[in-house]
Design an enzyme around this catalytic site. Structure first.
Site, PDB file in Angstrom:
ATOM      1  N   GLU A  41      90.947  59.346  51.331  1.00 24.17           N
ATOM      2  CA  GLU A  41      89.920  58.304  51.159  1.00 24.17           C
ATOM      3  C   GLU A  41      90.401  56.982  51.763  1.00 24.17           C
ATOM      4  O   GLU A  41      89.635  56.271  52.440  1.00 24.17           O
ATOM      5  CB  GLU A  41      89.622  58.116  49.664  1.00 24.17           C
ATOM      6  CG  GLU A  41      88.566  57.048  49.410  1.00 24.17           C
ATOM      7  CD  GLU A  41      88.398  56.739  47.930  1.00 24.17           C
ATOM      8  OE1 GLU A  41      88.342  57.685  47.115  1.00 24.17           O
ATOM      9  OE2 GLU A  41      88.336  55.551  47.578  1.00 24.17           O
TER      10      GLU A  41
ATOM     11  N   THR B 299      88.823  54.696  44.956  1.00 20.35           N
ATOM     12  CA  THR B 299      87.938  54.925  43.804  1.00 20.35           C
ATOM     13  C   THR B 299      88.623  55.564  42.595  1.00 20.35           C
ATOM     14  O   THR B 299      88.138  55.426  41.477  1.00 20.35           O
ATOM     15  CB  THR B 299      86.745  55.815  44.209  1.00 20.35           C
ATOM     16  OG1 THR B 299      87.259  57.014  44.798  1.00 20.35           O
ATOM     17  CG2 THR B 299      85.824  55.123  45.178  1.00 20.35           C
TER      18      THR B 299
HETATM   19 FE1  F3S Z   1      82.678  59.982  44.157  1.00 22.07          FE
HETATM   20 FE2  F3S Z   1      83.712  59.004  41.957  1.00 22.07          FE
HETATM   21 FE3  F3S Z   1      83.932  61.539  42.496  1.00 22.07          FE
HETATM   22  S1  F3S Z   1      83.792  58.100  43.967  1.00 22.07           S
HETATM   23  S2  F3S Z   1      83.986  61.690  44.696  1.00 22.07           S
HETATM   24  S3  F3S Z   1      82.013  60.443  42.078  1.00 22.07           S
HETATM   25  S4  F3S Z   1      85.501  60.278  41.537  1.00 22.07           S
END
Ligand code: F3S
Length: 283
Positions: A131, A167
């Site tokens: 990411e 994230t």
């Molecule tokens: Fe998206 Fe959060 Fe999963 S950024 S990939 S929903 S951990």
């Protein structure tokens, strides 16, 4: 080891996050429709789930082999990719299936905007994480990736910067980093980009770890989120164990009448948690 009379609870919050579910559903749909599907990198940091999809026909390939993939259907997983990846795949006639998590895609846009506005970008995350590679690949100006508060050389930083986060990082640590930067006199344009699926889980998991005598965290070895969540459990319950496959469950971990909590990372499929539940139930 028969009849330990364990009281087992499966964490109802465990299982794939929205971004991963979305990527896997796309892959399943394409495979069911008969497409020959290629995935760049592991679709999810969970070996067992990758294997399941590969049995359905999906093929994974690594960045080192990207040049050999030509005229194929290629899925971009939820972590996202830098622009260069798209350029190479397109140049080689591949059809791209976009499965970057929308939350990550938003973060990519914001980082790109900050960079084009001339900001110095700091990313709280792991430089080698896909990411983050997807984010730094969008920055043409100055930036720094910081994994740990202890690693920061404050004197080398500019007087102002824009702070983003991978994230799946820990929200408390991100807030500490922001405070420390401000204490050092740096003006911080703070963008809290920790995914709530991850940060909301922290409090819940702390209680879950306290409520049980033993915790089993099911997560792939390469799952960042799995490591973070395991550390949370471990900080509240020293009898926490992290496994990546069901045969790693050890009977020695349990005593009679123990309350056992089974949980997983955002990259852990529900079926794998069910397998662990079945194995522990037999003890
Ligand atoms: Fe998206 Fe959060 Fe999963 S950024 S990939 S929903 S951990």
């Amino acid at each position: 080891m028969m009849g330990l009379k364990l009281k087992i609870t499966v964490d109802q919050d465990a299982g794939f996050c929205f971004g991963v579910t979305r990527a896997i559903s796309k892959a399943e749909e394409l495979l069911a429709a008969g497409h020959q599907l290629y995935c760049l990198g592991q679709i999810v940091h969970n070996h067992a789930e990758v294997e399941r999809l590969e049995k359905l026909g999906m093929q994974s390939f690594s960045h080192e082999n990207i040049d050999s993939i030509k005229n194929k259907t290629v899925l971009i997983r939820s972590h996202g990719e830098p622009p260069e990846t798209y350029q190479i795949l397109q140049k080689n006639g591949n059809q791209i299936v976009e499965a970057t998590c929308p939350i990550v895609a938003k973060l990519q846009e914001k980082v790109e905007r900050s960079d084009s506005e001339g900001s110095f970008v700091m990313i709280f995350g792991k430089a080698e994480h896909p990411e983050v590679v997807g984010l730094t690949g969008r920055i043409s100006g100055n930036y720094i990736v910081v994994k740990d508060l202890a690693d920061v050389d404050y004197l080398s930083l500019p007087k102002s910067l824009t702070l983003y986060s991978q994230t799946t990082m820990d929200l408390d640590s991100l807030n500490q980093l922001r405070s420390k930067l401000e204490e050092e006199g740096i003006e911080v344009d703070f963008r809290d980009t920790v995914c709530r699926k991850v940060s909301n889980k922290k409090k819940h998991l702390e209680s879950f770890a306290i409520e049980n005598d033993v915790i089993i965290m099911v997560a792939g070895e390469r799952s960042s989120n799995g490591k973070v969540l395991y550390e949370i459990c471990k900080s509240k319950n020293s009898r926490s164990y992290k496994i990546s496959q069901v045969d790693q469950v050890s009977p020695e971990w349990f005593k009679a009448n123990d309350r056992v909590g089974i949980t997983g990372a955002t990259s852990t499929p529900t079926w794998q948690i069910q397998d662990v539940l079945e194995a522990v139930s037999k003890l």
